[in-house]
Design a protein around this motif. Structure first.
Motif, mmCIF file in Angstrom:
data_model
loop_
_atom_site.group_PDB
_atom_site.id
_atom_site.type_symbol
_atom_site.label_atom_id
_atom_site.label_comp_id
_atom_site.label_asym_id
_atom_site.label_seq_id
_atom_site.Cartn_x
_atom_site.Cartn_y
_atom_site.Cartn_z
ATOM 1 N N LEU A 106 1.140 1.536 -1.342
ATOM 2 C CA LEU A 106 0.575 2.881 -1.453
ATOM 3 C C LEU A 106 -0.450 2.941 -2.578
ATOM 4 C CD1 LEU A 106 0.516 5.896 -0.727
ATOM 5 C CD2 LEU A 106 2.508 6.208 -2.196
ATOM 6 N N GLN A 107 -0.100 2.359 -3.732
ATOM 7 C CA GLN A 107 -1.003 2.400 -4.885
ATOM 8 C C GLN A 107 -2.245 1.544 -4.669
ATOM 9 O OE1 GLN A 107 0.787 1.346 -8.642
ATOM 10 N NE2 GLN A 107 -1.169 1.151 -9.677
ATOM 11 N N GLY A 108 -2.053 0.330 -4.203
ATOM 12 C CA GLY A 108 -3.162 -0.619 -4.156
ATOM 13 C C GLY A 108 -4.056 -0.488 -2.945
ATOM 14 N N TRP A 109 -3.489 -0.104 -1.781
ATOM 15 C CA TRP A 109 -4.290 -0.094 -0.550
ATOM 16 C C TRP A 109 -4.595 1.314 -0.060
ATOM 17 C CZ3 TRP A 109 -3.994 1.493 4.565
ATOM 18 C CH2 TRP A 109 -4.954 0.947 5.427
ATOM 19 N N LEU A 110 -3.597 2.190 -0.027
ATOM 20 C CA LEU A 110 -3.804 3.499 0.593
ATOM 21 C C LEU A 110 -4.444 4.516 -0.348
ATOM 22 C CD1 LEU A 110 -3.569 5.203 3.073
ATOM 23 C CD2 LEU A 110 -1.167 5.655 2.524
ATOM 24 N N GLN A 111 -4.014 4.533 -1.609
ATOM 25 C CA GLN A 111 -4.573 5.530 -2.532
ATOM 26 C C GLN A 111 -6.100 5.469 -2.606
ATOM 27 O OE1 GLN A 111 -2.260 8.150 -3.489
ATOM 28 N NE2 GLN A 111 -2.771 7.713 -5.605
ATOM 29 N N PRO A 112 -6.699 4.282 -2.680
ATOM 30 C CA PRO A 112 -8.167 4.244 -2.745
ATOM 31 C C PRO A 112 -8.848 4.768 -1.482
ATOM 32 C CG PRO A 112 -7.219 2.169 -3.509
ATOM 33 C CD PRO A 112 -6.115 2.945 -2.874
ATOM 34 N N ARG A 113 -8.102 4.942 -0.396
ATOM 35 C CA ARG A 113 -8.682 5.383 0.871
ATOM 36 C C ARG A 113 -8.389 6.849 1.185
ATOM 37 N NH1 ARG A 113 -7.845 0.011 1.045
ATOM 38 N NH2 ARG A 113 -9.171 -1.242 2.414
ATOM 39 N N LEU A 114 -7.807 7.576 0.248
ATOM 40 C CA LEU A 114 -7.380 8.947 0.549
ATOM 41 C C LEU A 114 -8.563 9.878 0.808
ATOM 42 C CD1 LEU A 114 -4.281 9.559 -1.728
ATOM 43 C CD2 LEU A 114 -4.394 8.880 0.676
ATOM 44 N N ASP A 115 -9.663 9.699 0.099
ATOM 45 C CA ASP A 115 -10.834 10.528 0.386
ATOM 46 C C ASP A 115 -11.336 10.284 1.802
ATOM 47 O OD1 ASP A 115 -10.890 11.869 -2.007
ATOM 48 O OD2 ASP A 115 -12.364 10.550 -2.952
ATOM 49 N N LYS A 116 -11.364 9.036 2.190
ATOM 50 C CA LYS A 116 -11.794 8.692 3.545
ATOM 51 C C LYS A 116 -10.827 9.279 4.573
ATOM 52 C CE LYS A 116 -13.305 4.677 6.239
ATOM 53 N NZ LYS A 116 -13.455 3.189 6.223
ATOM 54 N N LEU A 117 -9.532 9.234 4.278
ATOM 55 C CA LEU A 117 -8.541 9.805 5.174
ATOM 56 C C LEU A 117 -8.715 11.315 5.283
ATOM 57 C CD1 LEU A 117 -5.954 9.732 6.869
ATOM 58 C CD2 LEU A 117 -4.633 9.726 4.739
ATOM 59 N N ARG A 118 -8.976 11.963 4.157
ATOM 60 C CA ARG A 118 -9.133 13.423 4.158
ATOM 61 C C ARG A 118 -10.314 13.841 5.027
ATOM 62 N NH1 ARG A 118 -12.113 16.816 0.988
ATOM 63 N NH2 ARG A 118 -12.732 15.096 -0.355
ATOM 64 N N PHE A 161 0.472 -4.707 10.856
ATOM 65 C CA PHE A 161 -0.411 -3.807 10.111
ATOM 66 C C PHE A 161 -1.320 -4.586 9.163
ATOM 67 C CE2 PHE A 161 -0.588 -0.457 6.558
ATOM 68 C CZ PHE A 161 -1.737 0.127 7.078
ATOM 69 N N LEU A 162 -0.815 -5.019 8.035
ATOM 70 C CA LEU A 162 -1.612 -5.711 7.027
ATOM 71 C C LEU A 162 -0.959 -7.045 6.677
ATOM 72 C CD1 LEU A 162 -2.332 -2.751 4.583
ATOM 73 C CD2 LEU A 162 -4.054 -3.948 5.933
ATOM 74 N N GLN A 163 -1.777 -8.052 6.509
ATOM 75 C CA GLN A 163 -1.308 -9.350 6.040
ATOM 76 C C GLN A 163 -1.686 -9.501 4.578
ATOM 77 O OE1 GLN A 163 0.394 -12.207 7.582
ATOM 78 N NE2 GLN A 163 0.521 -12.570 5.377
ATOM 79 N N ASP A 164 -0.691 -9.622 3.720
ATOM 80 C CA ASP A 164 -0.939 -9.747 2.287
ATOM 81 C C ASP A 164 -1.095 -11.219 1.930
ATOM 82 O OD1 ASP A 164 -1.310 -8.988 -0.325
ATOM 83 O OD2 ASP A 164 0.598 -7.935 -0.519
ATOM 84 N N GLU A 165 -1.439 -11.490 0.690
ATOM 85 C CA GLU A 165 -1.454 -12.856 0.189
ATOM 86 C C GLU A 165 -1.224 -12.826 -1.316
ATOM 87 O OE1 GLU A 165 -5.173 -14.879 0.675
ATOM 88 O OE2 GLU A 165 -6.353 -13.197 -0.047
ATOM 89 N N TRP A 166 -0.781 -13.948 -1.852
ATOM 90 C CA TRP A 166 -0.579 -14.098 -3.283
ATOM 91 C C TRP A 166 -1.827 -14.709 -3.890
ATOM 92 C CZ3 TRP A 166 3.384 -11.835 -5.583
ATOM 93 C CH2 TRP A 166 4.520 -11.527 -4.818
ATOM 94 N N ILE A 167 -2.321 -14.073 -4.945
ATOM 95 C CA ILE A 167 -3.513 -14.559 -5.625
ATOM 96 C C ILE A 167 -3.224 -14.633 -7.132
ATOM 97 C CG2 ILE A 167 -5.112 -13.666 -3.895
ATOM 98 C CD1 ILE A 167 -5.632 -11.284 -5.711
ATOM 99 N N VAL A 168 -4.071 -15.327 -7.845
ATOM 100 C CA VAL A 168 -3.941 -15.440 -9.302
ATOM 101 C C VAL A 168 -5.159 -14.755 -9.918
ATOM 102 C CG1 VAL A 168 -3.704 -16.980 -11.270
ATOM 103 C CG2 VAL A 168 -2.664 -17.599 -9.071
ATOM 104 N N VAL A 169 -4.885 -13.801 -10.802
ATOM 105 C CA VAL A 169 -5.952 -12.983 -11.381
ATOM 106 C C VAL A 169 -5.791 -12.912 -12.894
ATOM 107 C CG1 VAL A 169 -6.120 -11.572 -9.287
ATOM 108 C CG2 VAL A 169 -4.637 -10.830 -11.169
ATOM 109 N N LEU A 289 -4.624 4.467 10.403
ATOM 110 C CA LEU A 289 -4.140 3.383 9.557
ATOM 111 C C LEU A 289 -4.413 2.026 10.202
ATOM 112 C CD1 LEU A 289 -0.744 4.944 8.429
ATOM 113 C CD2 LEU A 289 -2.681 4.429 6.929
ATOM 114 N N ARG A 290 -4.144 1.926 11.491
ATOM 115 C CA ARG A 290 -4.384 0.653 12.186
ATOM 116 C C ARG A 290 -5.875 0.313 12.198
ATOM 117 N NH1 ARG A 290 -1.405 0.006 17.827
ATOM 118 N NH2 ARG A 290 -2.132 -2.119 17.437
#
Length: 310
Positions: A106-118, A161-169, A289-290
């Motif tokens: 929710l924090q990393g993927w959906l929250q940044p898209r809330l304006d677009k969703l609205r 839905f979404l395929q995640d991955e592990w990254i090093v940052v 979402l899809r």
């Protein structure tokens, strides 16, 4: 021992007002009653409980020990009741759709898209819940569920839905320092912060047994959101979910360490009731979402390239 009868809400609210205001007359004004009516209510309550609740102090009143105990219980109950009534009112909103989604996603993927969703669904009033114990979609409490594996509940439509991955940052300043050094020397110039479950999880264990094995662990979290915050604060390099970190990467708050492998992470699934939904907005949000997850050029596109060998 039998349970005592619960006094009426009318008596309890009159008592709470008098106790909070320290005055029968002011409680009467707040409750739109006469002072004698409030006094009568308190008398009734004291008779039912069998304890004096107030003692006179000058022109006001103060609570007895029994009154203080009762006040705490009454205020807690009233707050719970008001909260429940507020939630009932929110469910009357015709645009309400309840979406259960893990907090990091929710924090990393959906929250940044809330304006677009609205803008896409202006009539939508989403209720986001991070309660991952909600394992069912029942059209009453949960309309759409984002889960790590299919619920396999009868009557559900479930889709990848979404395929995640592990990254090093790392924080950009730290990443720049490491970029000037061979990868074999990184452990001498930085420490590691990580998520507790990722150390032994099958998806990410290869990183910890391989290129991250030589790093001293500075911090280990049990909440991925705290890991993200620690990485942005420069506390160390972090092995993290790309979906959680995607907005921070886009904003330049974090930098990807390109020499480290990117390993496939969790596959997320989207679930809703099959066929007609209780509201067209449920289906519209599900479809949005899809479509957003499949949008060309989205931040997951780079994950489709195979990670380098460990």
């Amino acid at each position: 021992m039998s349970n005592p009868d619960i006094p009426s809400l009318r008596l309890l609210m009159g008592f709470e007002a008098a106790a909070r205001l320290g005055s029968f007359s002011r409680a009467a004004e707040e409750r739109y009653l006469s002072q004698s009516a409030i006094s009568h209510q308190i008398q009734q309550l004291e008779e039912q409980i069998g304890q004096p609740l107030f003692s006179r102090v000058g022109r006001g009143v103060e609570l007895t020990v029994a009154g203080e105990v009762l006040l705490r219980s009454v205020q807690l109950s009233l707050n719970t009741l008001r909260s429940g009534l507020g939630r009932v009112a929110s469910y009357l909103d015709p645009g309400l759709v309840v979406l259960v989604c893990p907090a990091p996603l929710l924090q990393g993927w959906l929250q940044p898209r809330l304006d677009k969703l609205r803008h896409a669904l202006p009539a939508l009033c989403p209720l986001f819940s991070t309660d991952e114990s909600a394992r069912f979609v029942d059209e009453l409490d949960v309309d759409i569920n984002i889960v790590a594996r299919p619920l396999q509940q009868r009557g559900l439509l479930e889709a990848p839905f979404l395929q995640d991955e592990w990254i090093v940052v790392a924080e950009p300043g730290l990443a720049a320092q490491l970029a000037d050094r061979p990868m074999a020397e990184h452990a001498r110039h930085a420490e590691l912060i990580c998520l507790e479950e990722s150390i032994t999880h099958d998806e990410s264990a290869g990183l910890f047994l391989g290129p991250l094995a030589g790093f001293r662990k500075r911090l280990v979290y049990d909440d991925a959101r705290l890991l993200l915050d620690g990485a942005k604060r420069g506390m160390g390099i972090a092995c993290i979910s790309r979906l959680l970190a995607s907005e921070s990467l886009a904003r330049g708050e974090l930098a990807l360490l390109p020499d480290y492998p990117r390993l496939p992470g969790r596959q997320w699934w989207l679930s809703r009731v099959e066929g007609e939904t209780r509201s067209p907005l449920v289906r519209q949000l599900f479809d949005w979402l899809r479509a957003e997850a499949d949008e060309p050029g989205r931040d997951t596109q780079s994950s489709r390239t195979a990670p380098p060998d460990l």
